[in-house]
Enzyme design. Structure first.
Site, short mmCIF file in Angstrom:
data_model
loop_
_atom_site.label_atom_id
_atom_site.label_comp_id
_atom_site.label_asym_id
_atom_site.label_seq_id
_atom_site.Cartn_x
_atom_site.Cartn_y
_atom_site.Cartn_z
N GLU A 81 0.82 -1.21 0.00
CA GLU A 81 0.00 0.00 0.00
C GLU A 81 0.86 1.27 0.00
O GLU A 81 0.41 2.32 -0.42
CB GLU A 81 -0.93 -0.01 1.22
CG GLU A 81 -2.38 0.11 0.81
CD GLU A 81 -3.38 -0.04 1.94
OE1 GLU A 81 -4.38 -0.71 1.71
OE2 GLU A 81 -3.17 0.52 3.03
N HIS B 190 7.68 -26.74 -0.86
CA HIS B 190 7.01 -27.85 -1.54
C HIS B 190 5.86 -27.35 -2.41
O HIS B 190 5.03 -28.13 -2.86
CB HIS B 190 6.53 -28.88 -0.51
CG HIS B 190 7.67 -29.47 0.26
ND1 HIS B 190 8.21 -30.71 -0.02
CD2 HIS B 190 8.41 -28.96 1.28
CE1 HIS B 190 9.22 -30.95 0.80
NE2 HIS B 190 9.37 -29.89 1.60
N LYS C 84 -13.95 0.62 -3.86
CA LYS C 84 -15.03 1.06 -2.96
C LYS C 84 -16.08 1.83 -3.76
O LYS C 84 -17.28 1.62 -3.59
CB LYS C 84 -14.48 1.97 -1.86
CG LYS C 84 -13.61 1.26 -0.84
CD LYS C 84 -13.24 2.22 0.28
CE LYS C 84 -12.18 1.64 1.18
NZ LYS C 84 -11.59 2.62 2.07
O1 PA5 Z 1 -3.27 1.41 5.80
C1 PA5 Z 1 -4.40 1.87 5.63
O2 PA5 Z 1 -4.63 3.07 5.76
C2 PA5 Z 1 -5.57 0.97 5.30
O3 PA5 Z 1 -5.16 -0.34 5.12
C3 PA5 Z 1 -6.59 1.01 6.42
O4 PA5 Z 1 -5.99 0.59 7.60
C4 PA5 Z 1 -7.80 0.13 6.10
O5 PA5 Z 1 -8.33 0.49 4.86
C5 PA5 Z 1 -8.84 0.26 7.19
O6 PA5 Z 1 -9.24 1.59 7.30
P1 PA5 Z 1 -10.01 2.11 8.58
O7 PA5 Z 1 -9.15 1.93 9.77
O8 PA5 Z 1 -10.29 3.54 8.28
O9 PA5 Z 1 -11.27 1.30 8.69
#
Ligand code: PA5
Length: 446
Positions: free
Chosen positions: A288, A309, A423
């Site tokens: 990310e 394996h 989303k």
């Molecule tokens: O690293 C990030 O920002 C994302 O992976 C969020 O943690 C994830 O989308 C969850 O978001 P939230 O904590 O707003 O529900």
């Protein structure tokens, strides 16, 4: 002071030392951006000094809240997804007895289980069925407070808890961790009067494991969050100079030299099944943070020797676009020797009397030599043991290196614009209010 160690000796036939050194100015610039907030995304650098700035008062409050849940619950469901889930899951798995899920919960030591990390109907049905005779509690975690997956799980479990325990008792067993002001979860928590912890504006989800997001579930599971933070503080001190004594700088420079040399995929390898979810946490952190603007090393993870394996053939002999980063755990918690057998029908007497871990280490060494010979450069990270302090070091090390590394490829390591696309489509397909135009457009494509 025992710490994790980074060894790059086995990358040197994939890239030369000079190629790594050529990136030194870029790595130094990346480190400067992380330390001094001079890069893009600098409003999300709250994690950088977070270990040393964590107050005793906050740790006391988290431990007190965890103790209350431990005393009243046999099961605590931690609801969250992505960065609001993976850090706690990784640390709890790394420190837990491998068979804890199959043992009855001990008094005062609840099981911590997870929800809101998927939209599986069967998962939620089975979870609710499992919880139907449990004295459970809920930690609901969402920084934005609006994420669909945890919101669905929380709606279901809140209703179940209120039904099973009554509304007043349910309120005492729910803790919300979210933004200080914004989001539906903050509104709901305020309305219901839940105990809450705040996720600071300047700490993004995937950098939040050392905040209450990770610390509360980890403390509920019975682990020492002070030692975890102490380890992170040690690593914070060790990762501020632009030279090889800074393991995060060295790792960031090395992986980017490999990337520049055509190694587009990094495989995080463990030889300890307890580290499986650490690999999941790491994948999210790097995926990310770096996968932007059509750039970024693809982060993959395997569990060896299990996956030797399955994936071993590809790694040894497939397309030469990969390198490995191996996490090797030095000391085991328990001893198990391989017994001798008079009949020796299985032919194993040649290793009788040896520790199982000695065999594992030879599998590791043999694999490293084979992979390096096969053109897979290998970064080795040694971890003294699977204990809170070293995990705290490892977490902070990877976070710091991730920030440096993201800046080295000129992306903002702290946003995740690409996550919004699915989303938007999902909301359009579900006809969420406010998405009318998108609904019309996407339906026309079906
Ligand atoms: O690293 C990030 O920002 C994302 O992976 C969020 O943690 C994830 O989308 C969850 O978001 P939230 O904590 O707003 O529900």
């Amino acid at each position: 002071m025992k710490t994790i160690n980074v060894d790059i000796n086995n990358v040197l036939q994939g890239v030369s030392r000079a190629e790594i050194d050529n990136l030194a100015p870029k790595a130094a610039e990346g480190l400067d951006k992380v330390l001094n907030g001079t890069g893009e995304g600098n409003d999300f650098l709250g994690w950088v000094n977070l270990p040393s700035e964590t107050t005793e008062a906050l740790l006391d409050e988290i431990v007190e809240c965890a103790d209350a849940l431990r005393a009243s619950c046999d099961t605590v469901v931690a609801i969250g997804i992505g960065g609001s889930y993976l850090g706690a899951k990784a640390v709890i798995e790394a420190l837990s007895d491998s068979f804890a899920p199959y043992r009855p919960a001990a008094e005062g030591n609840p099981k911590v289980i997870f929800a809101g990390q998927n939209i599986g109907e069967d998962y939620l049905y089975e979870l609710q069925d499992y919880l139907s005779d449990k004295r459970f509690g809920i930690i609901v975690i969402s920084k934005s407070g609006t994420t669909t997956e945890p919101a669905i799980a929380f709606r279901l479990l809140k209703e179940q808890l209120e039904r099973q325990m009554g509304v007043d008792e349910a309120r005492k067993r729910i803790v919300a961790i979210t933004d200080a002001r914004r989001g539906a979860l903050r509104t709901l928590a305020t309305e219901e009067g839940y105990k809450t912890f705040v996720i600071a504006d300047n700490v993004g989800g995937r950098f939040s494991v050392l905040t209450p997001v990770g610390l509360l579930p980890i403390a509920v599971a019975g682990f020492d969050i002070r030692a975890l933070i102490d380890g992170a503080v040690e690593m914070e001190k060790l990762t501020s100079t632009a030279d090889d004594s800074n393991p995060a700088y060295l790792y960031a420079a090395t992986r980017n030299a490999l990337y520049a040399a055509g190694k587009k995929i990094e495989i995080l390898v463990n030889y300890n099944p307890k580290l499986h979810y650490f690999g999941e946490w790491w994948k999210q952190l790097y995926g990310e943070s770096e996968g932007k603007d059509h750039k970024g090393i693809f982060p993959a993870a395997v569990d060896f020797s299990t996956d030797l394996h399955s994936m071993g053939q590809w790694i040894q002999d497939g397309e030469r676009t990969i390198f490995e980063t191996v996490i090797s755990v030095m000391e085991q918690q328990h001893e198990k020797l391989i017994p001798s057998d008079e009949a020796n029908l299985d032919g194993l007497n040649y290793i009788a009397g040896k520790h199982v871990d000695e065999v594992n280490k030879m599998a590791e060494l043999g694999t490293r030599i084979a992979h390096v010979d096969g053109g897979v450069p290998n970064i080795l990270i040694t971890l003294p043991a699977l204990r809170e302090k070293y995990l705290g070091q490892l977490i902070y090390f990877f976070e710091k290196a991730c920030g440096i590394s993201g800046y080295m490829i000129d992306v903002n390591p702290f946003n995740q614009p690409g996550v919004e696309d699915y989303k938007r489509n999902m909301f359009a397909l579900l006809a969420k209010p406010g998405y009318e135009k998108e609904t019309e457009a996407i339906r026309a494509r079906l």
